[in-house]
Write an enzyme that holds these catalytic residues in place. Sequence first.
Site, PDB file in Angstrom:
ATOM      1  N   LYS A 163       0.858  -1.198   0.000  1.00  0.00           N
ATOM      2  CA  LYS A 163       0.000   0.000   0.000  1.00  0.00           C
ATOM      3  C   LYS A 163       0.887   1.238   0.000  1.00  0.00           C
ATOM      4  CE  LYS A 163      -1.803   2.796   2.781  1.00  0.00           C
ATOM      5  NZ  LYS A 163      -1.683   4.017   1.941  1.00  0.00           N
ATOM      6  N   GLU A 238      10.704   1.656   9.546  1.00  0.00           N
ATOM      7  CA  GLU A 238      11.670   2.683   9.118  1.00  0.00           C
ATOM      8  C   GLU A 238      10.988   4.016   9.358  1.00  0.00           C
ATOM      9  OE1 GLU A 238      14.728   2.408   8.005  1.00  0.00           O
ATOM     10  OE2 GLU A 238      14.842   0.246   7.737  1.00  0.00           O
ATOM     11  N   CYS A 272      14.019  11.404   4.829  1.00  0.00           N
ATOM     12  CA  CYS A 272      14.095  10.923   6.216  1.00  0.00           C
ATOM     13  C   CYS A 272      15.493  11.135   6.794  1.00  0.00           C
ATOM     14  CB  CYS A 272      13.703   9.462   6.286  1.00  0.00           C
ATOM     15  SG  CYS A 272      14.642   8.435   5.161  1.00  0.00           S
ATOM     16  N   GLU A 373      10.901  16.363  13.873  1.00  0.00           N
ATOM     17  CA  GLU A 373      11.120  16.228  12.436  1.00  0.00           C
ATOM     18  C   GLU A 373      10.162  17.159  11.698  1.00  0.00           C
ATOM     19  OE1 GLU A 373       9.701  12.710  10.359  1.00  0.00           O
ATOM     20  OE2 GLU A 373      11.694  12.432   9.515  1.00  0.00           O
TER      21      GLU A 373
HETATM   22  P1  NAD Z   1       2.862   8.583   7.325  1.00  0.00           P
HETATM   23  O1  NAD Z   1       3.239   7.864   8.553  1.00  0.00           O
HETATM   24  O2  NAD Z   1       1.848   9.663   7.421  1.00  0.00           O
HETATM   25  O3  NAD Z   1       2.297   7.594   6.228  1.00  0.00           O
HETATM   26  C1  NAD Z   1       3.071   6.500   5.742  1.00  0.00           C
HETATM   27  C2  NAD Z   1       2.148   5.458   5.185  1.00  0.00           C
HETATM   28  O4  NAD Z   1       1.361   4.914   6.243  1.00  0.00           O
HETATM   29  C3  NAD Z   1       1.165   5.948   4.123  1.00  0.00           C
HETATM   30  O5  NAD Z   1       1.045   4.979   3.112  1.00  0.00           O
HETATM   31  C4  NAD Z   1      -0.134   6.048   4.911  1.00  0.00           C
HETATM   32  O6  NAD Z   1      -1.292   5.922   4.125  1.00  0.00           O
HETATM   33  C5  NAD Z   1       0.004   4.881   5.857  1.00  0.00           C
HETATM   34  N1  NAD Z   1      -0.823   4.925   7.062  1.00  0.00           N
HETATM   35  C6  NAD Z   1      -1.179   6.008   7.793  1.00  0.00           C
HETATM   36  N2  NAD Z   1      -1.954   5.631   8.834  1.00  0.00           N
HETATM   37  C7  NAD Z   1      -2.082   4.297   8.774  1.00  0.00           C
HETATM   38  C8  NAD Z   1      -2.767   3.331   9.568  1.00  0.00           C
HETATM   39  N3  NAD Z   1      -3.458   3.670  10.650  1.00  0.00           N
HETATM   40  N4  NAD Z   1      -2.677   2.036   9.218  1.00  0.00           N
HETATM   41  C9  NAD Z   1      -1.963   1.668   8.139  1.00  0.00           C
HETATM   42  N5  NAD Z   1      -1.313   2.536   7.339  1.00  0.00           N
HETATM   43  C10 NAD Z   1      -1.356   3.841   7.653  1.00  0.00           C
HETATM   44  O7  NAD Z   1       4.222   9.113   6.706  1.00  0.00           O
HETATM   45  P2  NAD Z   1       4.410  10.046   5.442  1.00  0.00           P
HETATM   46  O8  NAD Z   1       3.978  11.425   5.839  1.00  0.00           O
HETATM   47  O9  NAD Z   1       3.813   9.408   4.244  1.00  0.00           O
HETATM   48  O10 NAD Z   1       5.992   9.991   5.246  1.00  0.00           O
HETATM   49  C11 NAD Z   1       6.874  10.813   5.910  1.00  0.00           C
HETATM   50  C12 NAD Z   1       7.549  10.061   7.038  1.00  0.00           C
HETATM   51  O11 NAD Z   1       8.211   8.909   6.530  1.00  0.00           O
HETATM   52  C13 NAD Z   1       8.620  10.884   7.702  1.00  0.00           C
HETATM   53  O12 NAD Z   1       8.509  10.761   9.100  1.00  0.00           O
HETATM   54  C14 NAD Z   1       9.915  10.239   7.222  1.00  0.00           C
HETATM   55  O13 NAD Z   1      11.003  10.411   8.085  1.00  0.00           O
HETATM   56  C15 NAD Z   1       9.514   8.823   7.101  1.00  0.00           C
HETATM   57  N6  NAD Z   1      10.442   8.107   6.213  1.00  0.00           N
HETATM   58  C16 NAD Z   1      11.376   7.264   6.757  1.00  0.00           C
HETATM   59  C17 NAD Z   1      12.293   6.608   5.940  1.00  0.00           C
HETATM   60  C18 NAD Z   1      13.355   5.692   6.497  1.00  0.00           C
HETATM   61  O14 NAD Z   1      14.060   5.056   5.724  1.00  0.00           O
HETATM   62  N7  NAD Z   1      13.520   5.598   7.801  1.00  0.00           N
HETATM   63  C19 NAD Z   1      12.236   6.809   4.555  1.00  0.00           C
HETATM   64  C20 NAD Z   1      11.270   7.669   4.033  1.00  0.00           C
HETATM   65  C21 NAD Z   1      10.378   8.311   4.873  1.00  0.00           C
END
Ligand code: NAD
Length: 479
Positions: A163, A238, A272, A373
């Site tokens: 997803k 992650e 990230c 962040e």
């Molecule tokens: P997010 O947590 O808002 O969403 C990530 C994903 O989770 C999306 O697909 C979203 O639809 C899904 N999601 C949200 N709520 C959910 C739930 N209750 N159940 C299941 N799925 C759910 O993050 P974002 O805003 O899309 O991305 C930014 C974040 O990602 C930042 O914090 C960034 O640091 C992190 N990130 C980390 C890495 C890494 O390698 N550590 C890499 C890229 C991004």
Amino acid sequence: MASSSGDTRDIVNPYDQSVVRTVDEGNEADARAAVAAARTAFDEGEWSAWTPRERSELLHRVAEHLQRDRDMIARLETLDTGKTLVEGGIDVDDVTAVFHYYADLAGTESGRTVETGDPRVRSRVVHEPVGVCTMITPWNYPLLQASWKVAPALAAGNTMVLKPSELTPLSALRMVELIEEAGVPEGVVNLVLGAGATAGAPLVDSPDVDLVSFTGGLETGRSLMRTAAGTVKNIALELGGKNPNIVFADADLDAAVDYALMAAFLHAGQVCSAGTRLIVEDTVHDEFVGELVARTERIRLGNGLDPDTESGPLVSAEHLAKVESYVRLGSEEGATLVAGGRRPDDPALRDGFFYRPTVFDDCTGDMRLVQEETFGPILTVERFSDEDRAVEIGNDTEYGLAGAVWTRDTARAERVARRLRHGTVWINDFGTYLPQAEWGGFKRSGIGRELGHDGLAEYRQTKHIYENTAPVPQRWFAR
Ligand code: NAD
């Protein structure tokens, strides 16, 4: 997978808010159907009988298709995320390398024989796929983050439901089409589009899912971990980062300024591992920050498709509002705004979610701006006067994803690199990662590793097979 409800979602270009494409919007029923398909494919399908070599060949074919369609996929990524076309192309190349890498690893022997000293015993440790894997990915590197999960999971023989973020699903959609074109059996790779709460949550609570691999924000990760506890499934996280970039006075300052800009402002800081926390030695602070600010002011914002553009917009209006609120907070907390701090004046960028690269000086570790962040183009600057203090500041974060140290003193570089509690440390560099080297977080940046050997191990489980070749009655009971 088409949506059973018929609902759709417009995917918007963050550069000008035009609709790039309209896609199906999945719901709970779609998510549960995708899990059922993955379960059946794992338990009953032909996939589980594929040899490692066949899986390896499949992954190589996917990599070739990615290169064949490189320009089209890079363009999709640019339209969807706002990043520059050059970055989109680099992403496709990196993803190609990841597929080739796991294709090569898929065929390698991963079990071992255990020597017991007893000639009647044959004891073996073997590795098997975990089963059905849920993969939930964010919007900043849509293709890249998905590939770091899908490639090793296929190499290990799992089935999966992916997803992607509801904001940026287009490149993942294309990747799944390429995997199908490469000949993966039906039901092995399933795609669910839609919002986290509706389409994502059922992929985490389902008892038919064996592993959840998530990349995204800390709060979402926490909540997923709680949900996954209900069915005691494997979880890999992650999460975010607040990554220190430490510059000693003896560093190559010209290179360090250049990398500091890239670390903080590449992809509008929506990375990230962005180097959002610049930590500079006192004696070179003024010179370093002066040069940094001058160059920050010259960064060209624009359409990612325009070759002159150096940085694109933020992903959404909501995210832009979050970044603006952090800039207000920084000023309230007493940090000194020395660059940016506003939307661009250029009327051509009026419809996009743009924000000028921003630098705050005189920052301290007790500021929320320094600890949280922001995930936008905001760089905070702190100072230090000795090595211990530099390390202390670099570790003063709940996160532990990545960091860097700049110095010409190789012994000091090594000392600092070993003392930083972050999953990746760069010495005189920033942001480079390799498919062969593990990536992941210390502390609240996550659990588990992607890439490298460990990135494959996440998708394998270990079984011990103990064979007694000459059993004799033990007469323990009823002698
Ligand atoms: P997010 O947590 O808002 O969403 C990530 C994903 O989770 C999306 O697909 C979203 O639809 C899904 N999601 C949200 N709520 C959910 C739930 N209750 N159940 C299941 N799925 C759910 O993050 P974002 O805003 O899309 O991305 C930014 C974040 O990602 C930042 O914090 C960034 O640091 C992190 N990130 C980390 C890495 C890494 O390698 N550590 C890499 C890229 C991004």
